[in-house]
Design a protein around this motif. Sequence first.
Motif, PDB file in Angstrom:
ATOM      1  N   GLN A 402       0.824  -1.205   0.000  1.00 20.69           N
ATOM      2  CA  GLN A 402       0.000   0.000   0.000  1.00 20.69           C
ATOM      3  C   GLN A 402       0.859   1.256   0.000  1.00 20.69           C
ATOM      4  O   GLN A 402       0.563   2.213  -0.737  1.00 20.69           O
ATOM      5  CB  GLN A 402      -0.919   0.003   1.219  1.00 20.69           C
ATOM      6  CG  GLN A 402      -2.067  -0.987   1.132  1.00 20.69           C
ATOM      7  CD  GLN A 402      -3.020  -0.856   2.305  1.00 20.69           C
ATOM      8  OE1 GLN A 402      -2.670  -0.313   3.345  1.00 20.69           O
ATOM      9  NE2 GLN A 402      -4.237  -1.358   2.131  1.00 20.69           N
ATOM     10  N   ASN A 403       1.903   1.275   0.801  1.00 20.43           N
ATOM     11  CA  ASN A 403       2.743   2.471   0.887  1.00 20.43           C
ATOM     12  C   ASN A 403       3.411   2.786  -0.445  1.00 20.43           C
ATOM     13  O   ASN A 403       3.510   3.950  -0.850  1.00 20.43           O
ATOM     14  CB  ASN A 403       3.809   2.288   1.971  1.00 20.43           C
ATOM     15  CG  ASN A 403       3.200   2.217   3.356  1.00 20.43           C
ATOM     16  OD1 ASN A 403       2.017   2.494   3.549  1.00 20.43           O
ATOM     17  ND2 ASN A 403       4.002   1.838   4.342  1.00 20.43           N
ATOM     18  N   GLU A 404       3.885   1.741  -1.143  1.00 19.59           N
ATOM     19  CA  GLU A 404       4.495   1.944  -2.452  1.00 19.59           C
ATOM     20  C   GLU A 404       3.465   2.467  -3.451  1.00 19.59           C
ATOM     21  O   GLU A 404       3.735   3.419  -4.210  1.00 19.59           O
ATOM     22  CB  GLU A 404       5.099   0.624  -2.951  1.00 19.59           C
ATOM     23  CG  GLU A 404       6.230   0.087  -2.095  1.00 19.59           C
ATOM     24  CD  GLU A 404       6.576  -1.357  -2.409  1.00 19.59           C
ATOM     25  OE1 GLU A 404       7.363  -1.945  -1.651  1.00 19.59           O
ATOM     26  OE2 GLU A 404       6.047  -1.907  -3.408  1.00 19.59           O
ATOM     27  N   PHE A 405       2.294   1.845  -3.457  1.00 20.51           N
ATOM     28  CA  PHE A 405       1.261   2.224  -4.427  1.00 20.51           C
ATOM     29  C   PHE A 405       0.772   3.649  -4.178  1.00 20.51           C
ATOM     30  O   PHE A 405       0.616   4.434  -5.125  1.00 20.51           O
ATOM     31  CB  PHE A 405       0.098   1.241  -4.367  1.00 20.51           C
ATOM     32  CG  PHE A 405      -0.902   1.440  -5.469  1.00 20.51           C
ATOM     33  CD1 PHE A 405      -0.727   0.820  -6.693  1.00 20.51           C
ATOM     34  CD2 PHE A 405      -2.009   2.265  -5.288  1.00 20.51           C
ATOM     35  CE1 PHE A 405      -1.651   1.009  -7.718  1.00 20.51           C
ATOM     36  CE2 PHE A 405      -2.927   2.467  -6.303  1.00 20.51           C
ATOM     37  CZ  PHE A 405      -2.741   1.835  -7.524  1.00 20.51           C
ATOM     38  N   TYR A 406       0.513   4.001  -2.933  1.00 21.69           N
ATOM     39  CA  TYR A 406      -0.010   5.330  -2.627  1.00 21.69           C
ATOM     40  C   TYR A 406       0.961   6.430  -3.055  1.00 21.69           C
ATOM     41  O   TYR A 406       0.549   7.458  -3.613  1.00 21.69           O
ATOM     42  CB  TYR A 406      -0.291   5.460  -1.128  1.00 21.69           C
ATOM     43  CG  TYR A 406      -1.428   4.615  -0.621  1.00 21.69           C
ATOM     44  CD1 TYR A 406      -2.463   4.207  -1.455  1.00 21.69           C
ATOM     45  CD2 TYR A 406      -1.473   4.213   0.716  1.00 21.69           C
ATOM     46  CE1 TYR A 406      -3.509   3.427  -0.989  1.00 21.69           C
ATOM     47  CE2 TYR A 406      -2.517   3.435   1.201  1.00 21.69           C
ATOM     48  CZ  TYR A 406      -3.528   3.040   0.342  1.00 21.69           C
ATOM     49  OH  TYR A 406      -4.553   2.267   0.811  1.00 21.69           O
ATOM     50  N   LEU A 407       2.266   6.231  -2.789  1.00 19.75           N
ATOM     51  CA  LEU A 407       3.243   7.262  -3.153  1.00 19.75           C
ATOM     52  C   LEU A 407       3.292   7.463  -4.661  1.00 19.75           C
ATOM     53  O   LEU A 407       3.242   8.604  -5.154  1.00 19.75           O
ATOM     54  CB  LEU A 407       4.623   6.889  -2.614  1.00 19.75           C
ATOM     55  CG  LEU A 407       5.776   7.804  -3.046  1.00 19.75           C
ATOM     56  CD1 LEU A 407       5.497   9.259  -2.671  1.00 19.75           C
ATOM     57  CD2 LEU A 407       7.088   7.324  -2.445  1.00 19.75           C
ATOM     58  N   LEU A 408       3.364   6.363  -5.413  1.00 23.27           N
ATOM     59  CA  LEU A 408       3.427   6.506  -6.874  1.00 23.27           C
ATOM     60  C   LEU A 408       2.108   7.043  -7.432  1.00 23.27           C
ATOM     61  O   LEU A 408       2.105   7.829  -8.391  1.00 23.27           O
ATOM     62  CB  LEU A 408       3.766   5.158  -7.516  1.00 23.27           C
ATOM     63  CG  LEU A 408       5.191   4.643  -7.288  1.00 23.27           C
ATOM     64  CD1 LEU A 408       5.441   3.391  -8.132  1.00 23.27           C
ATOM     65  CD2 LEU A 408       6.227   5.710  -7.627  1.00 23.27           C
ATOM     66  N   ALA A 409       1.000   6.655  -6.846  1.00 24.96           N
ATOM     67  CA  ALA A 409      -0.291   7.193  -7.294  1.00 24.96           C
ATOM     68  C   ALA A 409      -0.337   8.701  -7.074  1.00 24.96           C
ATOM     69  O   ALA A 409      -0.847   9.453  -7.927  1.00 24.96           O
ATOM     70  CB  ALA A 409      -1.427   6.501  -6.546  1.00 24.96           C
TER      71      ALA A 409
END
Length: 460
Positions: A402-409
């Motif tokens: 989730q942390n990776e996805f949220y930052l790139l999003a």
Amino acid sequence: MDRLSSLPEPLLLIIISLLSFKEAIRTSVLSTRWRHLWRSTANIEFNEHFFVNVDASREIQRQLFIDFAQQWIANYQEDNIDKFSLTFSHPRNSQVFVENCLKFSLARHVKHMGLDFSEPTWDLSDPGDNPHPVSFDLPSQVYSHHVLESLTLSSCNFVVSEFKNFWFLKHLSLAWVELRAATVKALLVNCGLLDSLNLKQCWNMNSVDVSGQDLKLTSLVVDRCMCSGYQRISIEAPNVKYLRFAGFVPIFDVNTTAGLEEVDLDFDLASTCDEDSGYLLYDLLCEVYPSRALTVCSYTLQAITMGPEPIGMEPPLSVTNLTLKTAMHYNEQKGIKFFLTSCPLLETLTIDIRLGTIFLHEDEAPFHELNPYDVWIEIPIVNSCIIRTLREVEMKGFKGTQNEFYLLAYLVLHGRVLQKLTVVTSREISNHGNPAVYRSVAEKFYALRRASQHLQITIF
């Protein structure tokens, strides 16, 4: 390959000499014409680790290596070589062999020499693993070889006063030796043309003093060198542009003519993370103050917001290239936000996902973790660099958390001038890892609304 093979032999030898020694040997299978060309390479690397065989004893492996190197030396026909390196543990047990290797390279006017006598079992990640008995003394005939341009010594004693004979030495790397402050100063005095100095796993290095208005030095690396107490790094030289430091958090004193351009800081050896750490790191960044590129580690991301300025650097950094070595843990989110705020001119962002020590105790960093969904998606504060300057982003080791996805999003949704997003998914299959799942999560970025119509998303 036929077109390449039709080139004149002198040109093929130049091509082979640009390859590593191992790669040059592999060219022997390309065709009949290439079968023996590798034997004339000007880039020679004798490495006992290439002769590892689980079915043979170490003594047999070692003898096979020595026989190979001696046969090579006996059959070599060229008059000159460019690079020579020898990786060989316990050299005192084979003194004559080592000296013959050195005589061979010196007689052929070698310009780049590397001698590594360290043990492969020594712990590269632990400065406390020092000191080890130094295995070899650099022979006297090497000091009279005036044409050396680069020298790498590992677990090899040397006489610092003799370095004045290396008239053209530009690159020096030292590892696994005792190196006191006075020795470093003497090296810099004796090697007037030195351009780069790389110190790794050395001990008794309580301070490093790089000073002198006549120094040509542009690059300094201090990598996991052992000291007692705080280590002090003093740089007062006009031309130093690149600094890489790995180890415990030191005290820096930097005074260069135009300032440092690129700084790489790795403090993942640190064992405590508290408010004092935050203040020390903040002062350190103010001192090194890179003008172009900055690399920071997980420890910095966790501790920096506990310093005097929890939001960002004051004044902001002029960095255009930022690399974050991070585990993408909850405790690192404030630090990531801190550096995006601190770099209003940021053009290139690299997120290198790797393991790191996370400080989870109540009395350690961070005092208040952030909810990544709130920070990056629900109620984001969009940094000025995201709107105005950030053009390229790369995330390495993506696992779809989730942390990776949220930052790139966040970057895709708000990066108005973003042109390129590269997502390199993890290949890890241990701990129930699944590269196919990582990729399927990454492919969801294709469906996001893009703030930049010029954004190209690439997934590997």
